[in-house]
Write an enzyme that holds these catalytic residues in place. Structure first.
Site, PDB file in Angstrom:
ATOM      1  N   ASP A 161       0.831  -1.197   0.000  1.00 38.67           N
ATOM      2  CA  ASP A 161       0.000   0.000   0.000  1.00 38.67           C
ATOM      3  C   ASP A 161       0.873   1.258   0.000  1.00 38.67           C
ATOM      4  O   ASP A 161       0.596   2.234  -0.702  1.00 38.67           O
ATOM      5  CB  ASP A 161      -0.914  -0.010   1.224  1.00 38.67           C
ATOM      6  CG  ASP A 161      -1.892   1.157   1.238  1.00 38.67           C
ATOM      7  OD1 ASP A 161      -2.397   1.523   0.165  1.00 38.67           O
ATOM      8  OD2 ASP A 161      -2.148   1.700   2.322  1.00 38.67           O
ATOM      9  N   ASN A 183      -2.614 -10.567  -4.644  1.00 34.95           N
ATOM     10  CA  ASN A 183      -2.520 -12.012  -4.821  1.00 34.95           C
ATOM     11  C   ASN A 183      -1.206 -12.467  -4.191  1.00 34.95           C
ATOM     12  O   ASN A 183      -0.132 -12.133  -4.683  1.00 34.95           O
ATOM     13  CB  ASN A 183      -2.535 -12.377  -6.313  1.00 34.95           C
ATOM     14  CG  ASN A 183      -3.887 -12.150  -6.949  1.00 34.95           C
ATOM     15  OD1 ASN A 183      -4.915 -12.458  -6.350  1.00 34.95           O
ATOM     16  ND2 ASN A 183      -3.893 -11.599  -8.144  1.00 34.95           N
TER      17      ASN A 183
END
Length: 240
Positions: A161, A183
């Site tokens: 992030d 993922n």
């Protein structure tokens, strides 16, 4: 690499009174509770090498610093406390909706920089404005453990992030995360170094679409892939 990390931890234990082979991470290495103290804030650039950095991290750092010499790449400084201007931008955007005590705002620190050197997030990010991409060199410390011997998935999500968010700011706008999809391919060994390559894929109005992959230093192992949607802040609207 893990041996190097272990050796570094033994040095830390020894400095704090621990005996070799008898780790005391839960007590002796607990960061000092300084968050709400009245001590003077010292703005130290945390995106520079410190004794906890492994040989791999230092080597990669040196390689990218050489790339910065011709101006194509730039190292982004990082501090435990955000600059006054950035804080003011976010205060302008949010405080009318959810008031926060001024004392608290002046004492908070950046989440990824809230650990002592070597125990949490050790990272440096380089950006290339022309190519609209960033590279994050990351080493996760022992306080970020999930299953034994590996980094917690939340720690990986946090640094992803951070990397994607800074990539989204390449156009020069303040942004916030609206959506993040990750993922997880393989677990990341504790104290190892990974490289997060991020790029700005598309810009639509206030929406910025970015993506990244998390790889081993030798690029032979893919640990994670992620995409994110970030929104430019609009102080006049006071909302997304």
């Amino acid at each position: 690499m893990l041996r190097s990390c272990t050796a570094g931890l033994r040095s830390l234990w020894a400095l704090r009174g621990g005996r070799e082979g008898v780790p005391r991470l839960s007590t002796d290495l607990q960061p000092a509770p300084r968050l709400f103290s009245a001590e003077k804030v010292i703005h130290t650039d945390c995106a520079l090498p410190n004794p906890s950095w492994s040989k791999d991290l230092k080597l990669l750092f040196d390689q990218f610093m050489k790339k910065c010499e011709d101006g194509s790449w730039e190292r982004l400084p990082s501090y435990r406390h955000r600059s006054t201007q950035i804080s003011e931008d976010f205060k302008t955007y949010f405080l009318e909706q959810k008031p926060v005590k001024e004392g608290r705002l002046s004492q908070v620190r950046l989440f990824t920089r809230g650990f002592e050197d070597g125990l949490g997030f050790e990272y440096v990010i380089f950006k290339n404005n022309d190519e609209k991409r960033t590279v994050c060199l990351f080493q996760g410390g022992p306080y970020l453990q999930g299953i034994p011997g590996f980094l917690h998935g939340g720690a990986i999500a946090t640094i992803i992030d951070t990397a994607l968010g800074l990539c989204a700011t390449v156009p020069g706008e303040a942004v916030m995360t609206a959506n993040l999809n990750i993922n997880f391919k393989r677990p990341v060994p504790l104290c190892s170094v990974v490289v997060i390559n991020s790029q700005l894929d598309k810009l639509e109005g206030r929406k910025l679409f970015v993506s990244c992959n998390v790889q081993s230093v030798d690029e032979k192992t893919l640990y994670s892939e992620a995409t994110g949607l970030f929104i430019k802040l609009d102080p006049e609207k006071k909302s997304f």
